[in-house]
Design an enzyme around this catalytic site. Sequence first.
Site, PDB file in Angstrom:
ATOM      1  N   VAL A  62       0.838  -1.202   0.000  1.00  0.00           N
ATOM      2  CA  VAL A  62       0.000   0.000   0.000  1.00  0.00           C
ATOM      3  C   VAL A  62       0.873   1.252   0.000  1.00  0.00           C
ATOM      4  CG1 VAL A  62      -1.782   1.295   1.258  1.00  0.00           C
ATOM      5  CG2 VAL A  62      -1.925  -1.192   1.109  1.00  0.00           C
ATOM      6  N   CYS A  63       1.944   1.240   0.783  1.00  0.00           N
ATOM      7  CA  CYS A  63       2.853   2.391   0.830  1.00  0.00           C
ATOM      8  C   CYS A  63       3.547   2.586  -0.519  1.00  0.00           C
ATOM      9  CB  CYS A  63       3.889   2.217   1.937  1.00  0.00           C
ATOM     10  SG  CYS A  63       3.174   2.155   3.591  1.00  0.00           S
ATOM     11  N   ASP A  64       3.903   1.490  -1.153  1.00  0.00           N
ATOM     12  CA  ASP A  64       4.528   1.533  -2.472  1.00  0.00           C
ATOM     13  C   ASP A  64       3.581   2.231  -3.461  1.00  0.00           C
ATOM     14  OD1 ASP A  64       4.907   0.469  -5.279  1.00  0.00           O
ATOM     15  OD2 ASP A  64       6.656  -0.461  -4.348  1.00  0.00           O
TER      16      ASP A  64
END
Length: 171
Positions: A62-64
């Site tokens: 998700v952060c990516d």
Amino acid sequence: MERKGVVTMHGNPITLIGPELKVGDKAPDFTVVNQDMREVKKSDFANKIKVISVTPSLDTSVCDVQAHRFEEEATSLPDDVVVLNISMDLPFAIKRFCTSGNIKKVIALSDHRDASFGTNWGVLIKELRLLARSVFIADKDDVIRYVQIVPEATNHPDYDAALKALKELIK
């Protein structure tokens, strides 16, 4: 100051340390480090609109996606807008992530040293010493114009709402 009931991680309640920032508040100071381990302060971005994308760890999917989504958007923004990604990742990991992920416009920064950003902006997760997923936008006068703290840290932020707020500010 500890705040409970704002965010969960995998459905489990977590505690945020720091104040609850609201639209209209003065953007707090922070000192973080860049990929070369040099200190970076909020004042380094004076007279710029600041989009601050906050991620728990760039090593998660998700952060990516969040970092890459803001990278995509950053390529078409005016020069007076800066997009920052702040996480607790070590500078070495951030550098590897940005190099392999072709992140060039977003300035990825680490709060690992002092948790200055997390504490001052109210997004430090007490139990994990990570930052809660969030998006802040501050205008050129350092007034906060947009705040989004994602209620479930493993979910995506509302990119469209953040970008709409930014476009209103750029007008």
